[in-house]
Design a protein around this motif. Sequence first.
Motif, PDB file in Angstrom:
ATOM      1  N   ALA A  94       0.839  -1.208   0.000  1.00 50.70           N
ATOM      2  CA  ALA A  94       0.000   0.000   0.000  1.00 50.70           C
ATOM      3  C   ALA A  94       0.873   1.257   0.000  1.00 50.70           C
ATOM      4  N   THR A  95       2.026   1.175   0.636  1.00 50.15           N
ATOM      5  CA  THR A  95       3.005   2.254   0.562  1.00 50.15           C
ATOM      6  C   THR A  95       4.213   1.734  -0.224  1.00 50.15           C
ATOM      7  N   LEU A 127       3.885   8.699  -1.430  1.00 51.46           N
ATOM      8  CA  LEU A 127       2.544   9.278  -1.549  1.00 51.46           C
ATOM      9  C   LEU A 127       2.528  10.644  -0.886  1.00 51.46           C
ATOM     10  N   TRP A 171       0.179  12.593   0.166  1.00 52.57           N
ATOM     11  CA  TRP A 171      -0.691  12.839   1.332  1.00 52.57           C
ATOM     12  C   TRP A 171      -0.150  12.203   2.612  1.00 52.57           C
ATOM     13  N   MET A 172       0.822  11.288   2.492  1.00 54.42           N
ATOM     14  CA  MET A 172       1.367  10.668   3.700  1.00 54.42           C
ATOM     15  C   MET A 172       2.581  11.411   4.238  1.00 54.42           C
ATOM     16  N   LYS A 201       2.779  14.393   5.490  1.00 56.13           N
ATOM     17  CA  LYS A 201       2.502  15.097   6.738  1.00 56.13           C
ATOM     18  C   LYS A 201       2.434  14.164   7.953  1.00 56.13           C
ATOM     19  N   PRO A 202       1.574  13.133   7.941  1.00 54.80           N
ATOM     20  CA  PRO A 202       1.530  12.301   9.160  1.00 54.80           C
ATOM     21  C   PRO A 202       2.881  11.689   9.504  1.00 54.80           C
ATOM     22  N   MET A 203       3.649  11.294   8.484  1.00 60.42           N
ATOM     23  CA  MET A 203       4.926  10.660   8.779  1.00 60.42           C
ATOM     24  C   MET A 203       5.970  11.689   9.223  1.00 60.42           C
ATOM     25  N   LEU A 231       5.218  14.320  11.029  1.00 62.26           N
ATOM     26  CA  LEU A 231       4.873  14.559  12.438  1.00 62.26           C
ATOM     27  C   LEU A 231       5.391  13.423  13.319  1.00 62.26           C
ATOM     28  N   PRO A 282       3.559  19.275  -8.943  1.00 56.75           N
ATOM     29  CA  PRO A 282       3.878  17.845  -8.831  1.00 56.75           C
ATOM     30  C   PRO A 282       3.408  17.038 -10.034  1.00 56.75           C
ATOM     31  N   GLY A 337       6.814  12.588  -9.030  1.00 52.28           N
ATOM     32  CA  GLY A 337       5.784  13.586  -8.776  1.00 52.28           C
ATOM     33  C   GLY A 337       4.775  13.113  -7.740  1.00 52.28           C
ATOM     34  N   ALA A 338       4.545  11.814  -7.700  1.00 46.91           N
ATOM     35  CA  ALA A 338       3.492  11.280  -6.829  1.00 46.91           C
ATOM     36  C   ALA A 338       3.771  11.539  -5.357  1.00 46.91           C
ATOM     37  N   ASP A 349       2.179  23.879   5.504  1.00 47.66           N
ATOM     38  CA  ASP A 349       1.297  23.223   6.473  1.00 47.66           C
ATOM     39  C   ASP A 349       2.048  22.139   7.270  1.00 47.66           C
TER      40      ASP A 349
END
Lengths: 341, 341, 341, 341
Positions: free
Chosen positions: A244-245, A275, A277-278, A280-282, A284, A302, A309-310, A320
């Motif tokens: 998935a990652t 990815l 979108w991941m 940011k959480p990673m 943090l 991107p 680019g992904a 952010d």
Amino acid sequence: MIVILKKNPEEKQLQNLMAWLKSLNITIHPSEGETHKVLGLVGDTSVVDIDLLRALDIVEDVKRVQEPYKNANRKFHEQDTVIPVGQTTVGGGSFSVIAGPCSIESEEQVCLIATAVKACGATMLRGGAFKPRTSPYAFQGLRDRGLTLLLEAKKLTGLPVVTEIMDLSQLSLFDEVDVIQVGARNMQNFELLKELGHTGKPILIKRGLANTLQELLMSAEYVMAGGNDRVILCERGIRTFETATRNTLDLSAVPMLKRMSHLPVIVDPSHATGLSWMVKPMALAATAAGADGLMIEVHNDPKRALCDGAQSITPEAFRDVMRGVNAILPHAYRPEKEAHA
Amino acid sequence: MIVILKKNPEEKQLQNLMAWLKSLNITIHPSEGETHKVLGLVGDTSVVDIDLLRALDIVEDVKRVQEPYKNANRKFHEQDTVIPVGQTTVGGGSFSVIAGPCSIESEEQVCLIATAVKACGATMLRGGAFKPRTSPYAFQGLRDRGLTLLLEAKKLTGLPVVTEIMDLSQLSLFDEVDVIQVGARNMQNFELLKELGHTGKPILIKRGLANTLQELLMSAEYVMAGGNDRVILCERGIRTFETATRNTLDLSAVPMLKRMSHLPVIVDPSHATGLSWMVKPMALAATAAGADGLMIEVHNDPKRALCDGAQSITPEAFRDVMRGVNAILPHAYRPEKEAHA
Amino acid sequence: MIVILKKNPEEKQLQNLMAWLKSLNITIHPSEGETHKVLGLVGDTSVVDIDLLRALDIVEDVKRVQEPYKNANRKFHEQDTVIPVGQTTVGGGSFSVIAGPCSIESEEQVCLIATAVKACGATMLRGGAFKPRTSPYAFQGLRDRGLTLLLEAKKLTGLPVVTEIMDLSQLSLFDEVDVIQVGARNMQNFELLKELGHTGKPILIKRGLANTLQELLMSAEYVMAGGNDRVILCERGIRTFETATRNTLDLSAVPMLKRMSHLPVIVDPSHATGLSWMVKPMALAATAAGADGLMIEVHNDPKRALCDGAQSITPEAFRDVMRGVNAILPHAYRPEKEAHA
Amino acid sequence: MIVILKKNPEEKQLQNLMAWLKSLNITIHPSEGETHKVLGLVGDTSVVDIDLLRALDIVEDVKRVQEPYKNANRKFHEQDTVIPVGQTTVGGGSFSVIAGPCSIESEEQVCLIATAVKACGATMLRGGAFKPRTSPYAFQGLRDRGLTLLLEAKKLTGLPVVTEIMDLSQLSLFDEVDVIQVGARNMQNFELLKELGHTGKPILIKRGLANTLQELLMSAEYVMAGGNDRVILCERGIRTFETATRNTLDLSAVPMLKRMSHLPVIVDPSHATGLSWMVKPMALAATAAGADGLMIEVHNDPKRALCDGAQSITPEAFRDVMRGVNAILPHAYRPEKEAHA
């Protein structure tokens, strides 16, 4: 080094083993258990082939007592290593943020991104000129020209730059580069590591996709054995069965590396997850785990990035992420504040 | 390449995607399922970043239809590649046996072993001059001098020689070497592979410890894209959770690689297991599975070998392995004899 | 489901394939690319063996369009699942902390720890009665009697209890247990999962040591297919090549699982690392990554714990971890606060 | 067990450690190296938590001297175990071939296949009644009725039957089954293993997808500790990063398991590769490596098989595999014929 013998070893073979070890200038301290005889080896055991010892008929097992890395070992160097890079420092309490495009594509692109990430608080600029691609038919980077453009962006923003070397023959082009990156696939390119040990420049080594932390430290050791102590370690995800990652970010590597070694440890959430979108959480989570910094891919567009680019985020998304990281930072894990440390 | 869109994609985003793909000279064949719209992309899709496509908001998944390797692909080259090496050939029905010491230690040692393995039926001589070692404190090989000694043994026995290159800067020393080996840790040293593509010499590429077969073929593709078709693939064990053996020999790689590609496939049971007593069973199994050859470490005095002694076998044991291999060979799997092939 | 055919498929075989698919009530939408014909399959494709399709002579590849999990899929259930457990809830914004001893050893021990963890803010009590141990000679738990003692501690403190079931035959003993845990080694014990689907009790499923996130969700699906929607997912570390930690905690699993599914996701840093000093940094990181809770081993006397003492922390250390977690929590990643979510 | 202490351990902590070990009835043999003190522990060290010891402040490392498996250990049982199954035996020089359908579908199907495989030389019949499937929506086997049909085929052909148990509650149905199979996903279902230790029936244990050989032997130990010595080990492929095959068949497991243990070792090439065309090369290789037998999926109509059709071979293909295996068998590796064994 400790050699555990099999039960009732043949006397002749035992004598041969002892003689061989002595010929290597090893002192032997035998000790007798109820079932097994044990030999403690003292001296420069680095000359002993541990696998060969283990394979001998009379040997049950062999156990190394000391870690095979010395210069990188915190046991022999308690204080955090602090590495000056331009006007900034890496390690020892600083938090470094290296941001920029995966590939350098044009002067306009790299300068635009450099200005944007500096405004958000990045402390260094990254950008790939020589690109390791699994396919010979994929974009291979702007190479020499890419380096020139990156240095333009350095001049413009004052940010120190980090970029990857892929082969020793490129080294002469890296004079004005502030930090030389060794990519995950070159982590065990030992000839390259040896030569980088003679440069005096900070070297950022990325952990290989299937390498252990000890192997990463042994690669750092190659650089340090040449006299260059300025090594930065980078966790960027390892290969696991998860699909998935792209890779699996191993954040336990952060506190563990900082306990094993005095070298700074930074985390690259962009390559690890693949990815955007991941990131940011990673980022943090890496901050909370006590990382000394982050390495993040930022691209103004991107969707048109020439590679990866992904996983790139826009300058707005980077702003952010930085806000989030700065909120976590005061509460992050710091081993030196722990009672047991 | 096939793009599966999410249900009810936003029209604006879909138009953007189509426009972007067209700007890359891709022809789009849309087709409507009951729940999902699908786009078939035709043209040079190598310019499309598959990960980026996958990351778009309106895209559910992307599927590559064609393998990313071309020159190495059996689909475009049905016949087995046969590579001449000295008086012998590799692939296409020949069975090659490459034997010799892990490290070259002295002229006496390499000549003695070369003579012995030739007498047992080896078709090529191996021997390491430049040695990749995980520790900077371990023996690094005799380097230039090692190459000279290896060429002495070639002159003495007439056996073609195989030896490892670790960095491009060493290439000029390899003029009289018959087969240049790229080690597992350099399998994705793309600059090295590119340059070897211009040499015209047979290149033996070892599979990386955590690399897939497709990645191995992509590395072969790097060499072949430069115009050098003489690539030999070598399975030498992959990293798994098993600790009883050093690595795990993946013998299913043999028939699978031979189906995916026309290149010859040889197997190295010595490095894969790290244990001399396992060389024989694994050599027999590799032969039965249809390998085009074997690569085996032989040392006259394994206990005193300067590296990897634990996995080296004596010339006597090698003779015994060869007897076993020759007995299996007539009964080995041969895809061309199978009805379905 | 999408079937990509090989170039120029034999007409007879294609007819056979189409006939077979139609016999399974599948509607076929063929579409023609420039090089490859593609079949879109519509209908209940769960009856089609995807591996078999892939193995047919005329088939190049097969691609699943929809995830194989339905009940656990966020696409069909946008809102977070919130699971009531005693007076507390799991998921949907709550932060659950499950703490307690690895093994229940005595009434005094479990009650003492339960009281201590409650005082520090734990919301549930954990404790093992049936213990999965790799050796038949290791302590196997107090079993029935352990469950009784755990329920005493529940009565004393009011904390809901979580404990592991190892076999269906134990189910009748779990009447007063609040959350039934399925251990990592039983993640694919499908008979057990099916039966738990009929209980109506919250089921906490730990990810197997070498299982993907999709496989974890398929195990959740087994429980949910039986009518029980109350499933809690738990990341507890996966097996990798790293040996410095017992397993590798995969924190990217947290945001990824929460995107794939609406079920709550908690993290167990104790089992993942196997080291008490790593519980804190990994608990902080898991919190920052957006976990719905933590599961932590606490023991009053780790040195004398009957199992897994090495990874248990004292009540004092637990208080310190809770302080850290509470400081991170307001700044943690929350997908619902993100623009792209 | 050997405990290596850190340099200059604090005296108080050392006294505590010694006192604790003595309270566990362990005798301590201290020995002094130049840099490190070492404690040899003698007695029933199975009560010592090795991970806990390792985590103590003053302990550098701990080393187990003896394998944790006893009954399964060849050191304590030199002769090969020979297991009678019906009129045939497994291990000790026999070559067992277990063949049959993945799933039992009908009386006609299982009887037809049973007759065919017997004619080709199979010594046992396999067939799944209870099927472990990753999806709750996939065919779960005919269950009780499947067992009945399998026993019909046994009556018809006289072949002993092997079939998988998935839960203890099914055990009463296995009275007439000759060999009970524990699947890869249940390899560490310890409650099941314990109970099978009381049955007296031969138990075939498949290696888990990410389990080591030692873990497999520990599972065998669970059965044997209950008094049942009739354990057959089965290598069926492990999970690796390779995706071209479903799993990676680890053939080095064959000679290694036979050295570690006296139990028979068979190989399942069907599940390992997931591809019918790879059954033959891998069956030949397994035979050459010294396996005690094979387990092969055979189906009269693979395209219509209800599960795992992609890996099933037809009776004709099975006859061809058997011919190949019989040709290899006289030349296969036999450790007892080796000088060093």
